[in-house]
Design a protein around this motif. Structure first.
Motif, mmCIF file in Angstrom:
data_model
loop_
_atom_site.group_PDB
_atom_site.id
_atom_site.type_symbol
_atom_site.label_atom_id
_atom_site.label_comp_id
_atom_site.label_asym_id
_atom_site.label_seq_id
_atom_site.Cartn_x
_atom_site.Cartn_y
_atom_site.Cartn_z
ATOM 1 N N ILE A 182 1.112 -1.457 -0.319
ATOM 2 C CA ILE A 182 0.438 0.112 -0.325
ATOM 3 C C ILE A 182 0.991 1.140 0.004
ATOM 4 O O ILE A 182 0.451 2.337 -0.802
ATOM 5 C CB ILE A 182 -0.882 -0.376 1.027
ATOM 6 C CG1 ILE A 182 -1.925 -0.897 1.170
ATOM 7 C CG2 ILE A 182 -1.787 1.204 1.408
ATOM 8 C CD1 ILE A 182 -2.447 -1.159 2.479
ATOM 9 N N LEU A 183 1.956 1.186 1.020
ATOM 10 C CA LEU A 183 2.877 2.635 1.144
ATOM 11 C C LEU A 183 3.454 2.624 -0.141
ATOM 12 O O LEU A 183 3.673 3.573 -0.581
ATOM 13 C CB LEU A 183 4.018 2.842 2.275
ATOM 14 C CG LEU A 183 3.212 2.187 3.341
ATOM 15 C CD1 LEU A 183 4.230 2.080 4.345
ATOM 16 C CD2 LEU A 183 2.453 4.257 3.493
ATOM 17 N N ALA A 184 3.974 1.866 -1.458
ATOM 18 C CA ALA A 184 4.721 1.324 -2.221
ATOM 19 C C ALA A 184 4.200 2.795 -3.256
ATOM 20 O O ALA A 184 4.776 2.891 -4.389
ATOM 21 C CB ALA A 184 5.119 0.260 -2.623
ATOM 22 N N MET A 185 2.368 1.814 -3.478
ATOM 23 C CA MET A 185 2.211 1.912 -4.480
ATOM 24 C C MET A 185 0.912 3.451 -4.401
ATOM 25 O O MET A 185 0.957 4.757 -5.390
ATOM 26 C CB MET A 185 0.483 1.144 -4.183
ATOM 27 C CG MET A 185 0.863 -0.087 -5.401
ATOM 28 S SD MET A 185 -0.727 -0.733 -5.834
ATOM 29 C CE MET A 185 -0.701 -2.108 -3.950
ATOM 30 N N ILE A 186 1.603 4.005 -2.773
ATOM 31 C CA ILE A 186 0.346 5.478 -2.592
ATOM 32 C C ILE A 186 1.990 6.268 -3.378
ATOM 33 O O ILE A 186 1.425 6.987 -4.103
ATOM 34 C CB ILE A 186 0.206 5.581 -1.190
ATOM 35 C CG1 ILE A 186 -1.097 5.210 -1.155
ATOM 36 C CG2 ILE A 186 0.113 7.021 -0.767
ATOM 37 C CD1 ILE A 186 -1.297 5.090 0.533
ATOM 38 N N PRO A 221 4.473 2.451 -12.597
ATOM 39 C CA PRO A 221 5.626 1.871 -12.245
ATOM 40 C C PRO A 221 4.845 1.531 -10.327
ATOM 41 O O PRO A 221 5.949 1.064 -9.675
ATOM 42 C CB PRO A 221 5.648 3.437 -12.284
ATOM 43 C CG PRO A 221 5.310 3.319 -13.139
ATOM 44 C CD PRO A 221 3.807 3.030 -13.530
ATOM 45 N N GLY A 222 3.649 2.821 -9.511
ATOM 46 C CA GLY A 222 3.973 1.823 -8.416
ATOM 47 C C GLY A 222 3.752 0.443 -8.259
ATOM 48 O O GLY A 222 4.047 0.132 -7.279
ATOM 49 N N VAL A 223 3.096 -0.381 -9.338
ATOM 50 C CA VAL A 223 2.489 -1.008 -9.167
ATOM 51 C C VAL A 223 3.492 -1.989 -8.210
ATOM 52 O O VAL A 223 3.776 -2.940 -7.614
ATOM 53 C CB VAL A 223 1.312 -1.971 -9.731
ATOM 54 C CG1 VAL A 223 0.842 -3.249 -10.470
ATOM 55 C CG2 VAL A 223 0.332 -1.380 -9.997
ATOM 56 N N LEU A 224 4.620 -1.900 -10.054
ATOM 57 C CA LEU A 224 5.872 -2.347 -10.173
ATOM 58 C C LEU A 224 6.602 -2.410 -8.567
ATOM 59 O O LEU A 224 7.339 -3.496 -8.829
ATOM 60 C CB LEU A 224 6.107 -2.527 -11.554
ATOM 61 C CG LEU A 224 5.628 -2.887 -12.867
ATOM 62 C CD1 LEU A 224 6.187 -2.380 -13.893
ATOM 63 C CD2 LEU A 224 5.385 -4.205 -12.457
ATOM 64 N N THR A 225 6.761 -1.745 -8.592
ATOM 65 C CA THR A 225 7.917 -1.483 -6.858
ATOM 66 C C THR A 225 7.020 -1.463 -5.964
ATOM 67 O O THR A 225 8.255 -2.593 -5.470
ATOM 68 C CB THR A 225 7.888 0.722 -6.617
ATOM 69 O OG1 THR A 225 8.109 1.094 -7.941
ATOM 70 C CG2 THR A 225 8.383 0.632 -5.387
ATOM 71 N N ALA A 226 5.798 -1.617 -6.153
ATOM 72 C CA ALA A 226 5.049 -2.808 -4.828
ATOM 73 C C ALA A 226 5.087 -4.054 -5.101
ATOM 74 O O ALA A 226 5.707 -4.737 -3.964
ATOM 75 C CB ALA A 226 3.898 -2.576 -4.586
#
Length: 296
Positions: A182-186, A221-226
């Protein structure tokens, strides 16, 4: 010559050198800490993996590739490695799927309670993973909340096997790593623009098309990071596979633990650790390739 008697550019070069020295001085403590806390232990581990492991934990200095060739020629270690990769992949995908709506809601929320809701979403991080794992052992057990509820509703007669297997481990890891996702995607939803979605809708695009053509690409990008974060945490975790797996689930982390504490074979454990790092490197390389492709 200038009024100061110096050639043009001399002051600029002196200032650049002074700034460079200042930056190096500021970075020196962090670099020294990184070297002492990561680089040197990593180098020692790699060197240890080439030693010979004798009986009773005796380590003989030498150079051998046996600890690398043995896992490659043993079907058991191939299975452990593949199970580790599969576990990280499944947990990463499921964690992203269940965390995406929560992260999207928090990123778009304009409520005065947004800070409180965000705090509640990451509040599980305040509890130890060990405690949460024991909680899942109780919930998923044969007489736990899930099986008791399903029995009471008449859906099942015999309890479902949700512990001491990969199913229970996956459920526990998804819940444990959801706050990280959640934090990574936010933080990765910065490119999301409501104006672009409104423009697509005004041009006649359906909500599904707006999501697939505008929202999802901007949040990818946020999804991939998460996913990367959850994958790395999953394949390196030890507590949850050991407890919820009940010894029936063997992954690289549990195998490394057994090799060090049970068999006292430190060189072989070090080689397995290097293999695990190589697995990390492979995923990170794929991640960088995907992010560059998205950026392009």
């Amino acid at each position: 010559m200038t009024v100061t008697g110096l050639a043009p550019g001399v002051l600029e070069k002196a200032k650049t050198r002074r700034d460079r020295r200042t930056v190096i001085a500021l970075l020196a403590p962090a670099i020294l800490g990184l070297v002492a806390g990561f680089v040197l232990p990593l180098a020692y581990m790699v060197r240890m993996s080439f030693n010979e492991g004798g009986p009773d934990g005796v380590v003989e200095e030498g150079f051998t590739l046996r600890h690398y060739t043995e896992p490659l020629s043993d079907s058991y270690f191939w299975k452990v490695t593949l199970d580790t990769f599969q576990m990280g992949l499944v947990v990463g995908i499921l964690c992203v799927l269940v965390s995406y709506p929560v992260a999207m809601f928090l990123a778009r929320s304009t409520s005065k309670w947004k800070g409180l809701l965000t705090a509640l979403a990451i509040a599980p991080l305040l509890t130890s993973a060990v405690v949460r794992t024991y909680g899942w052992m109780v919930i998923l057990g044969d007489t736990g909340l899930v099986n008791s509820s399903l029995k009471g509703l008449g859906f099942i007669t015999d309890p479902l096997k949700l512990t001491n297997n990969m199913t229970g481990v996956t459920i526990g890891l998804v819940e444990i790593f959801m706050p990280y996702a959640i934090l990574a995607m936010i933080s990765g939803f910065g490119r999301l623009s409501p104006q672009l979605e409104e423009a697509a809708g005004s041009l006649g695009a359906s909500k599904f098309k707006v999501f697939t053509r505008v929202t999802l690409p901007l949040t990818l990008p946020g999804v991939l990071t998460a996913f990367l974060m959850v994958f790395v945490l999953s394949v390196s975790t030890f507590i949850t596979p050991r407890l919820l797996g009940g010894g029936a689930v063997q992954v690289l982390a549990t195998e490394i633990y057994d090799q060090t504490t049970g068999l006292l074979n430190w060189p072989f454990a070090a080689a397995l650790s290097v293999i695990l790092l190589l697995l990390f490197g492979l995923i990170i390389a794929v991640y960088q390739r995907l992010t560059k492709k998205i950026g392009a």
